[in-house]
Design a protein around this motif. Structure first.
Motif, short mmCIF file in Angstrom:
data_model
loop_
_atom_site.label_atom_id
_atom_site.label_comp_id
_atom_site.label_asym_id
_atom_site.label_seq_id
_atom_site.Cartn_x
_atom_site.Cartn_y
_atom_site.Cartn_z
N PHE A 167 0.85 -1.19 0.00
CA PHE A 167 0.00 0.00 0.00
C PHE A 167 0.88 1.24 0.00
O PHE A 167 2.07 1.18 0.35
CB PHE A 167 -0.98 0.01 1.19
N ALA A 168 0.30 2.36 -0.39
CA ALA A 168 1.00 3.65 -0.42
C ALA A 168 0.31 4.57 0.58
O ALA A 168 -0.83 4.99 0.37
CB ALA A 168 0.98 4.26 -1.82
N SER A 169 0.99 4.86 1.66
CA SER A 169 0.40 5.62 2.77
C SER A 169 0.58 7.11 2.55
O SER A 169 1.71 7.60 2.41
CB SER A 169 1.07 5.21 4.08
N HIS A 299 -7.53 6.48 4.04
CA HIS A 299 -8.15 6.20 2.74
C HIS A 299 -9.67 6.11 2.84
O HIS A 299 -10.40 6.71 2.05
CB HIS A 299 -7.57 4.91 2.17
N ARG A 300 -10.15 5.36 3.82
CA ARG A 300 -11.58 5.11 3.90
C ARG A 300 -12.35 6.38 4.24
O ARG A 300 -13.53 6.50 3.88
CB ARG A 300 -11.88 4.01 4.93
N GLU A 301 -11.71 7.32 4.93
CA GLU A 301 -12.41 8.57 5.24
C GLU A 301 -12.85 9.27 3.96
O GLU A 301 -13.89 9.94 3.93
CB GLU A 301 -11.49 9.48 6.05
N LEU A 302 -12.11 9.09 2.88
CA LEU A 302 -12.49 9.65 1.58
C LEU A 302 -13.31 8.65 0.76
O LEU A 302 -14.39 8.97 0.26
CB LEU A 302 -11.24 10.04 0.80
N PHE A 303 -12.80 7.43 0.65
CA PHE A 303 -13.40 6.47 -0.28
C PHE A 303 -14.82 6.10 0.11
O PHE A 303 -15.69 5.92 -0.76
CB PHE A 303 -12.52 5.21 -0.33
N ASP A 304 -15.11 5.97 1.39
CA ASP A 304 -16.42 5.50 1.83
C ASP A 304 -17.53 6.53 1.70
O ASP A 304 -18.69 6.22 1.96
CB ASP A 304 -16.35 5.04 3.29
#
Length: 805
Positions: A167-169, A299-304
């Protein structure tokens, strides 16, 4: 490897990638990007850092594209000839106004990580890719989990399960990889780091590989570091590599950087070593699970925020605490899912379309985050020292298209690099405006780079497009319209908009034929002749002057400047004319060819992304005629724009037809868009078009399901955004909305257009109360309060009275 839970959309394959462009899987954090191949005996992870470019300061002959020698009278000569003759060939204009491209440069690959694994060969290139089925390998799966933003490679060999995760953090600014096995002591590999740039050196110390060099073209310094951390076993440093033997598991962390800075005119900052070292040190000292958890949450804060589900009946009204249901991971490998796609009614077709929507949002998160440059023609991914079109910033549609989905699909933060980049163009753009046009404000032409290239080159059909600066400002103004942040408008958007408007106030010409103000010379990308007042030019200039005037009034800016804008708009040719065969004219003169099938549909700018052409008007019908004549062909980005055009015309079936054309003919096995070759704007533009099919707000109402195709009779979407700071969830069944949720970010009326409101329906706020609401036809006006949500449910209730909700 255990498949991810079904609520995480996933691309997956049952064989390693053998081709970078069509098969490898992308991960990224905005600044860093990597491509995972998934070999068994030999793994390749190719990586980029977005500021590594040739060209610019330090490159021979570079002067931001401004004319290398004074050209007194050249622009006046072109305008005079166009006034006299009506048109002028691109080659003739380029001979007077173009010049050889000096020091332009290109986006560069950074390097490759190579993992030599048991039974494999680290000889480069070539060697064993470890195809499944060979040497006892079984159960192979390579995947990209979009919800987690993690790429995985899993298989069984010699009775042992092996798993690699990558993954790319963004929080850590590192690429992280973990190599693990189902039995203790079974992790062994050799990690090597290579670079395509001459003179770069790799050194190894204490399990850390350091790659350092400077580009020969411009002297840009670059550095990457990779730290290997083994759990048990042995770790041995070698000449240019690190070897791990008999470990229970191992992790590597990579960071990279350059001495680029987005500051005109030098575009250079500090040596990257300290930043890269600090990033790798911090990540290498943290437990892997913590690194992944922080990355996942970020990531999930944006993607979801937005989820599209297609092909399932809309659920009954969920409990208030229920999370939105995400699309299930398809049970068929993604390459076979794409190959079988027909655009028909199958569950597989719906699964691919929903996956494509999720993937486009994933790619924008991965290639555009705060602190980095914006997504370029290839996002952040590139494996060539001479990439197509330099993998640069084309600003006659492509960079703008990259960000159409940002506001609509809940990813406004991903546009911060775009905003910063546009602001950075103002300083060199002012110099180009002064030196080339003798004008106020700022300008940029057809193509640009991170080094403020705002002038011209000499490719006759793609060198002159001073309208680009004005178009670039539309995204900034849209950010304000969607979010309503007045301080953003005042401090970021408006100064840039004002400068772009000032340029046109100084450079518009009076057309001697009818006395209107026109752009001259004007060119409709990327075909035809130069003329005065081509439709796209006029529509863009009208757009920037109108938006700037609206913003100036909102901010109470200089009355004299507002009067100047209003006066120019009064005299401006709007660039919207209906021609002899019912088409929307591409040029001021009626010379459109009904047999012209060129991929550019630039003269429909006022339909999309502009909003001057309104559905149901004669101009909209003329746009339909033009679209029909041009056909459904074109390259990837062109098909993506067509999805948006047809959606704005409220023709969901034709919009879906264009989506099907995109997926059948312009999408690769890894679901990247292809021009050809790979060009990421088609991914982003298509997702924006899908959002437009489901929700529109360009014309003063929140229009729900405005262009729902027959192919999507059932489904739901959460988290779409409308102008006016409204977030919208919709569920539908049988082609009709059954439930609409409006979440208000601001206090004031929300105008909702939906067929639902013409029949029995119930409107309630989150507490179950009926808000103030009035209805006129299919438009419901809800008196909203900031922070409140309002639910419209079909068939539940009808309050008597023609204007009651």
């Amino acid at each position: 490897m255990t498949p991810p839970p079904p609520d995480d959309p996933t691309l997956w394959y049952d064989a390693p990638a053998t081709d970078w462009e069509t098969q490898a899987l992308p991960i990224g954090n905005g600044a860093l990007g990597a491509m995972v191949f998934g070999g068994v005996g030999r793994e390749r992870v190719q990586f980029n850092e977005k500021s590594l470019w040739t060209g610019g300061p330090g490159s021979e002959g570079y002067d931001h594209g401004n004319w290398a020698r004074p050209r007194p009278g050249a622009l006046a000569e072109v305008r005079s000839r166009i006034d006299a003759e009506g048109t002028m060939s691109p080659e003739a204009v380029a001979a007077l106004l173009g010049q050889p491209r000096q020091g332009y440069g290109a986006y560069q690959p950074f390097g490759d990580l190579w993992l030599g694994l048991p039974g494999g060969d680290l000889g480069l290139p070539g060697g064993d890719l470890g195809l499944p089925g060979a040497d006892g390998v079984s159960g192979y799966r390579r995947e990209l989990d979009l919800g987690e933003a993690v790429a995985r490679v899993g298989y069984t060999a010699g009775g042992v399960n092996h798993l690699r995760e990558y993954f790319a953090s963004h929080p850590g600014n590192v690429v992280v990889g973990r190599i693990s096995a189902g039995r203790p002591g079974r992790v062994s590999f050799t990690l090597r780091l290579t670079c395509p740039h001459p003179g770069a050196r790799v050194t190894v110390s204490a399990g850390r590989l350091t790659l350092r060099g400077a580009l020969a073209d411009n002297g840009m310094r670059f550095e990457a570091q990779v730290q290997v951390v083994a759990d048990g076993g042995t770790r041995v440093d070698g000449a240019g590599h690190v070897t791990v033997e008999g470990a229970d598991g191992a992790v590597f962390v990579l960071s990279a950087g350059t001495d680029y800075a987005d500051v005109h005119p030098a575009y250079r900052g500090d040596d990257p070593r300290a930043r890269v070292t600090a990033a790798v040190d911090e990540a290498a000292s943290a437990p892997y699970e913590r690194l992944r958890a922080v990355h996942r949450a970020d990531h999930r804060e944006l993607f979801d925020r937005a989820v599209l589900t297609l092909g399932r009946p809309a659920p009954a009204e969920p409990a208030a605490s229920a999370a939105p249901a995400a699309p299930a991971a398809p049970a068929v490998p993604t390459d076979r899912l794409r190959a079988a796609y027909t655009g028909g009614a199958s569950a597989g077709d719906r699964a691919l379309e929903a996956l494509f929507f999720a993937y486009g949002r994933y790619l924008l998160i991965a290639s555009s985050r705060r602190g980095a440059l914006p997504a370029n023609l290839q996002g952040v991914w590139n494996d060539s020292t001479s990439p197509p079109w330099s993998a640069d910033y084309h600003v006659n549609v492509n960079l703008q298209m990259n960000y159409w989905l940002a506001e609509q699909t809940g990813l406004a933060e991903t546009a911060e690099p775009y905003d910063r980049y546009v602001v950075s163009l103002v300083a060199p753009g002012r110099e180009s405006a002064r030196r080339m046009f003798g004008a106020r404000g700022w300008v940029v032409h057809d193509e640009t780079t991170p080094f403020g290239f705002t002038g011209v080159h000499d490719w006759a059909t793609a060198f002159w497009f001073p309208e680009a600066a004005a178009w670039l400002t539309r995204q900034l103004y849209e950010h304000y319209l969607f979010g309503g942040d007045l301080s953003y408008l005042r401090e970021t958007a408006y100064p840039v908009m004002r400068g772009a408007a000032e340029f046109w106030l100084d450079t518009l010409r009076v057309d001697p034929r009818d006395g209107t103000l026109v752009v001259s010379p004007s060119y409709s990308p990327e075909h035809g002749d130069f003329s005065a007042g081509a439709a796209m030019s006029q529509q863009i200039v009208s757009d920037v002057l109108t938006n700037t005037l609206e913003a100036a009034r909102e901010l109470g800016d200089d009355p004299a400047f507002r009067a100047e804008l209003a006066g120019a708009l009064t005299g401006l040719d709007p660039g919207i004319r209906i021609g002899s065969w019912g088409q929307l004219q591409e040029w001021k003169d009626d010379r459109d060819d009904p047999a012209d099938t060129h991929r550019h549909l630039s003269h429909l700018y006022a339909l999309h992304p502009g909003s001057r052409v309104v559905p149901g008007t004669p101009e909209a019908e003329a746009a339909r005629v033009s679209l029909t004549a041009r056909g459904d062909g074109g390259t990837g980005w062109s098909k993506a724009w067509r999805i948006n055009f047809w959606a704005r015309l409220l023709d969901g079936d034709h919009a879906h037809r264009m989506l099907a054309e995109q997926l059948r003919g312009s999408t690769l096995d890894n679901l990247w868009d292809t021009h050809p070759p790979f060009q990421i704007d088609g991914n982003f533009g298509a997702v924006a078009g899908m959002a437009e099919m489901l929700l529109q707000s360009a014309h003063g109402t929140v229009h729900v399901l405005p262009a729902l195709p027959a192919a999507w009779p059932d489904g739901s979407v959460t988290g779409l955004r409308a102008r006016g700071d409204v977030t919208v969830d919709v569920a539908w069944s049988g082609g009709a909305a059954t439930r609409i949720v409006l979440r208000a970010g601001a206090t004031g009326p929300i105008r909702v257009r939906s067929a639902m409101v013409t029949g029995p329906h119930l409107v309630r706020d989150a507490a179950g109360r009926a808000p103030g609401a009035t209805r006129a036809g299919d438009v419901l006006v809800v008196d909203a309060r900031a922070g409140e949500s309002y639910t419209l449910t079909a068939g539940a209730h009808r309050v008597d009275g023609p204007s009651a909700a």
